[in-house]
Design a protein around this motif. Sequence first.
Motif, mmCIF file in Angstrom:
data_model
loop_
_atom_site.group_PDB
_atom_site.id
_atom_site.type_symbol
_atom_site.label_atom_id
_atom_site.label_comp_id
_atom_site.label_asym_id
_atom_site.label_seq_id
_atom_site.Cartn_x
_atom_site.Cartn_y
_atom_site.Cartn_z
ATOM 1 N N SER A 155 1.132 -1.017 -0.369
ATOM 2 C CA SER A 155 0.211 -0.119 0.119
ATOM 3 C C SER A 155 0.738 1.042 -0.292
ATOM 4 O O SER A 155 0.496 2.350 -1.220
ATOM 5 N N SER A 156 1.908 1.080 0.780
ATOM 6 C CA SER A 156 2.934 2.404 1.365
ATOM 7 C C SER A 156 4.224 2.624 1.286
ATOM 8 O O SER A 156 4.916 3.188 1.426
ATOM 9 N N GLY A 200 0.648 -4.670 2.306
ATOM 10 C CA GLY A 200 0.008 -4.956 1.363
ATOM 11 C C GLY A 200 -1.156 -6.329 2.402
ATOM 12 O O GLY A 200 -1.042 -6.015 3.379
#
Length: 454
Positions: free
Chosen positions: A358-359, A380
């Motif tokens: 995600s980041s 994730g």
Amino acid sequence: MLSLRRRAMIGGALSAMASILVGAFVLLSSIEDNVLDRFDRALADRHSQLVVALSSTSDAPDKLSERIYDPAYATPFSGRYWQITSPDGQIYTSNSMFDASMKEPSGNPKSLTVRSIMGPEAEPIRSIFQQITLEDGSIWGVSVAESLTALTAERQQTRRSLLLAFVLVGLLGLAGAILQTTTILHPLDKLRRDVAKRWEQDEDLTTTDYPEEVAPLVDDINELLARNRDIIARARRQAADLAHALKTPTAILRNELALLAAQNHDMEASLDALDRVDAQLGRSLARMRAANSGAAANIRTDLSNSVARFTRLFKSMAERDGKFMNTSCAPSLSIRMDQQDIEEVIGNLLDNALKWCSSEISLTAKKWKNGVEILIEDDGPGIPQGQERQALKSGGRLDSSKPGTGLGLAIAIDLLQAYGAELNLEKSSTFGGLAVRIFIPGNLRPVTPQKEAA
């Protein structure tokens, strides 16, 4: 199958044990026979003394005790006895017999007859009997006996002494067998160590370092090592040449499909098929390298340097997508893997992590136990519990929403298995997503990659 060392030690121990048992039996029998013979000779001497005494007192046999000067004959049940039988059947005995008497052998033998019989108080005794004829023509039966208690005690003491001596000899023999086996097998142990060392250093063995019986084997091993190195080197060169030869045609096909796609033709299926062909070719070539990874077993790769280069590359890729990458690597990490192989493993795993996170993604490399541990984590969705095995299958994709073939993880597993390394899928305790944990042992040896199940 038992090792040569165990065979030699067991054979030597059994041989020594058999020799000791046979030797102990023969020696013990000989000693006991000698002891018994000495005992019988002493009895015969006392028998002769009794006969001489009887010759001078045959007219008054009741005074025979006064002519034999042995205190044992005067002590009741002392264990030493004599008995004579006159021509008229009258029996005269030593005071040690008390009121008992000894049974004479049947037939009244005229030669010395040695027997083991029961004496006074049911005591086992050894007796010598002889029927003699004196100068006056009278016939007498003369018996001399002695208790077997002393003889039995002497035999038992002899057995104990011999048993202790043979136990000591057996232990010395076993130690000698172990020492001899170790000495004989030392050249083979040295050969085993030297083969591993020469393989890593790409050197031949020196024939003169080994006994002449082992020298022909050393020559054969040198020839085998040379052939093996040549075969492995050729196979890896062919794999590299094949990879290079396939890159140009696939690049041309991809460009042609891209041009058609730019002209509003639907090339998505064709491009996807080409991606899968590229991935399958990549995995097949990786397997070819893995199958011949033994040629790289003598190479040490600077893992710290590889991690630094991947950090620079993937940090820029992550920043471009608005993501972040964190790296932690112990200094001076070195592993016994080919640089191309380990970098392909890390590259595939980082690519997957960046694709699904995600980041944030993380790469950690450190020394652990007797090897190196590499941990790649992301934030994730991870892998649902119980589906780790499906994800490890060739081309196994649990989610098709992201582009890819699903072969990157399979390629990494193939390469790691070739070196005896391990790969495990876990849940990240830091980010909550997927954690891929790799352990590369420090004393690894190349192994034959397992074939994928159909």
